[in-house]
Design a protein around this motif. Structure first.
Motif, short mmCIF file in Angstrom:
data_model
loop_
_atom_site.label_atom_id
_atom_site.label_comp_id
_atom_site.label_asym_id
_atom_site.label_seq_id
_atom_site.Cartn_x
_atom_site.Cartn_y
_atom_site.Cartn_z
N SER A 188 0.87 -1.17 0.00
CA SER A 188 0.00 0.00 0.00
C SER A 188 0.90 1.22 0.00
CB SER A 188 -0.94 0.00 1.21
OG SER A 188 -0.26 0.40 2.40
N GLY A 189 0.30 2.40 -0.05
CA GLY A 189 1.10 3.61 -0.06
C GLY A 189 2.00 3.75 1.15
N HIS A 190 1.68 3.05 2.22
CA HIS A 190 2.50 3.13 3.44
C HIS A 190 3.94 2.70 3.19
CE1 HIS A 190 2.72 -1.24 3.85
NE2 HIS A 190 3.57 -1.04 4.84
N SER A 191 4.16 1.90 2.13
CA SER A 191 5.50 1.37 1.89
C SER A 191 6.50 2.47 1.54
CB SER A 191 5.47 0.31 0.78
OG SER A 191 5.16 0.89 -0.47
N PHE A 192 6.01 3.65 1.18
CA PHE A 192 6.90 4.77 0.87
C PHE A 192 7.10 5.69 2.08
CE2 PHE A 192 5.16 3.69 -3.37
CZ PHE A 192 6.35 3.49 -4.05
N ARG A 193 6.75 5.22 3.27
CA ARG A 193 6.77 6.07 4.46
C ARG A 193 8.13 6.69 4.73
NH1 ARG A 193 6.90 0.88 5.29
NH2 ARG A 193 8.36 -0.13 6.73
N ALA A 194 9.21 5.98 4.42
CA ALA A 194 10.54 6.52 4.69
C ALA A 194 11.05 7.39 3.54
CB ALA A 194 11.52 5.37 4.94
N LEU A 195 10.50 7.19 2.34
CA LEU A 195 10.94 7.95 1.18
C LEU A 195 10.19 9.28 1.04
CD1 LEU A 195 12.91 7.79 -1.20
CD2 LEU A 195 11.12 6.62 -2.52
N ILE A 196 8.93 9.32 1.46
CA ILE A 196 8.11 10.52 1.30
C ILE A 196 8.77 11.76 1.91
CG2 ILE A 196 5.93 11.63 1.95
CD1 ILE A 196 4.59 8.89 1.58
N PRO A 197 9.26 11.72 3.15
CA PRO A 197 9.85 12.94 3.71
C PRO A 197 11.09 13.42 2.96
CG PRO A 197 10.21 11.06 5.17
CD PRO A 197 9.23 10.62 4.13
N LEU A 198 11.78 12.53 2.30
CA LEU A 198 12.98 12.91 1.56
C LEU A 198 12.62 13.56 0.22
CD1 LEU A 198 15.12 9.72 2.22
CD2 LEU A 198 15.09 11.85 3.52
N LEU A 199 11.43 13.24 -0.28
CA LEU A 199 10.98 13.80 -1.55
C LEU A 199 10.12 15.06 -1.37
CD1 LEU A 199 9.89 10.52 -3.39
CD2 LEU A 199 12.11 11.66 -3.48
N SER A 200 9.36 15.09 -0.28
CA SER A 200 8.36 16.15 -0.12
C SER A 200 8.95 17.49 0.30
CB SER A 200 7.30 15.72 0.91
OG SER A 200 7.88 15.44 2.16
N GLU A 201 10.25 17.56 0.51
CA GLU A 201 10.88 18.86 0.73
C GLU A 201 10.92 19.67 -0.56
OE1 GLU A 201 14.74 18.29 2.35
OE2 GLU A 201 14.04 17.36 4.21
N THR A 202 10.95 18.96 -1.69
CA THR A 202 11.10 19.61 -2.99
C THR A 202 9.88 19.43 -3.88
OG1 THR A 202 13.47 19.14 -2.88
CG2 THR A 202 12.60 19.80 -5.02
N TYR A 203 9.16 18.33 -3.70
CA TYR A 203 8.08 17.97 -4.60
C TYR A 203 6.76 17.78 -3.84
CZ TYR A 203 12.05 16.80 -7.61
OH TYR A 203 13.21 16.86 -8.34
N ARG A 204 5.66 17.93 -4.59
CA ARG A 204 4.37 17.48 -4.08
C ARG A 204 4.28 15.99 -4.36
NH1 ARG A 204 -1.73 19.32 -6.13
NH2 ARG A 204 -2.88 18.19 -4.51
N PRO A 259 19.15 13.48 -7.52
CA PRO A 259 19.93 14.21 -8.53
C PRO A 259 19.50 13.90 -9.96
CG PRO A 259 21.37 13.18 -6.88
CD PRO A 259 19.99 12.62 -6.68
N TRP A 260 19.14 12.66 -10.20
CA TRP A 260 18.66 12.28 -11.53
C TRP A 260 17.37 13.03 -11.87
CZ3 TRP A 260 14.45 9.92 -13.82
CH2 TRP A 260 14.63 9.38 -15.10
N LEU A 261 16.46 13.11 -10.90
CA LEU A 261 15.20 13.83 -11.12
C LEU A 261 15.46 15.33 -11.32
CD1 LEU A 261 12.41 12.61 -8.66
CD2 LEU A 261 12.32 12.67 -11.15
N ALA A 262 16.32 15.90 -10.52
CA ALA A 262 16.58 17.34 -10.58
C ALA A 262 17.08 17.77 -11.95
CB ALA A 262 17.58 17.74 -9.51
#
Length: 287
Positions: A48-64, A281-284
């Motif tokens: 479920s979406g919960h599996s990204f729980r550790a990745l979300i805070p690292l992405l949500s500083e820059t992205y929605r 960095p790849w995304l940026a």
């Protein structure tokens, strides 16, 4: 699963809401600045979406960051059980994003979610696609025939979701399942998957997805895919060996391969910081 019955400490529960977009009643995490570029995160089968729980805070500083539970899994209630295959999910997710005004610039998919991300490139403009231990291969030998057939038979058997949830919904079995992916997880992670496995609706939705899963069309289209793709694999993945991603990048015009050492199939849960160090960095450079 009824979202009202989620444990109080369920990851990102406070940032999630129901969005009704035909044919499903979606459960969607929405984190990060609302005016930032949108990343759509798609989990794999049985998660479920919960599996990204550790990745979300690292992405949500820059992205929605938009993280739906896939139809029939987690807290997304399916509008029937006939739209759980690859093409149907990609179409319905595209409709969800467009209807809710959150069209993604990039899609990040784990396992089967990576296949859905690649399929969405045919349906909506994307600037980048990332697969984490992308499930782009097929089972070998007899398993390639029997497993889909078994899933189809189970998916149409009344009450089978409840039976499987009762049979598998115990800590020992969940621990064995996770260990079999090469990612045993900590106690909190195991407890979250136990919550999912104990839910008959979630199990039924997962079986339905497996029964309807077809990759042939997607694999045939990979050589014509123009969007940049990053495939991240883990060397200890026991569910989708890294060779699957290494082979897939050869067939795409603009694809990059990266491998992380020491982790299993759920690397984004085990080592989100290392995954982010590769993909950010790849995304940026692309959005």
């Amino acid at each position: 699963m009824d979202s009202a019955r989620l444990p109080a400490d369920w990851p990102y529960r406070a940032d999630a809401r129901h969005i009704r977009v035909s044919p499903h009643d979606w459960w969607v995490i929405d984190a990060g600045p609302k005016d930032a570029p949108v990343l759509l995160l798609l989990h794999g089968a049985g998660g479920s979406g919960h599996s990204f729980r550790a990745l979300i805070p690292l992405l949500s500083e820059t992205y929605r960051v938009i993280v739906p539970d896939l139809p029939g899994q987690g807290c997304t209630r399916p509008g029937g059980m006939r739209r759980l295959g690859l093409d149907a999910m990609a179409e319905d997710l595209t409709r969800l994003c467009q209807s809710a005004g959150m069209a993604p610039q990039a899609v990040i998919g784990h396992s089967a979610g990576a296949a859905i991300a690649l399929r969405m490139a045919d349906l909506t403009p994307l600037q980048a696609i990332i697969g984490i231990n992308a499930a782009l291969g097929t089972f070998d030998g007899a398993a390639g025939v029997m497993f889909p057939l078994m899933a189809r038979a189970l998916a149409v058997t009344p009450f089978v979701g409840a039976a499987v949830a009762k049979l598998w919904g115990n800590p020992a079995t969940v621990n064995k399942l996770l260990t079999g992916t090469g990612s045993p997880l900590d106690a909190a992670g195991q407890a979250q998957y136990l919550t999912l496995v104990r839910d008959a609706g979630h199990v039924g939705g997962t079986l339905g997805m497996m029964a309807q899963w077809r990759l042939d069309g997607l694999m045939a289209r990979l050589p014509s895919l123009q969007e940049p793709v990053l495939l991240i694999a883990s060397d200890r993945d026991m569910a989708v060996p890294p060779k699957v991603s290494r082979d897939a990048v050869v067939h795409m015009p603009d694809a990059t391969y990266a491998e992380l050492a020491g982790f299993g199939h759920l690397v984004h849960e085990e080592a989100a910081d290392q995954v982010a160090a590769v993909l950010l960095p790849w995304l940026a450079a692309r959005i």
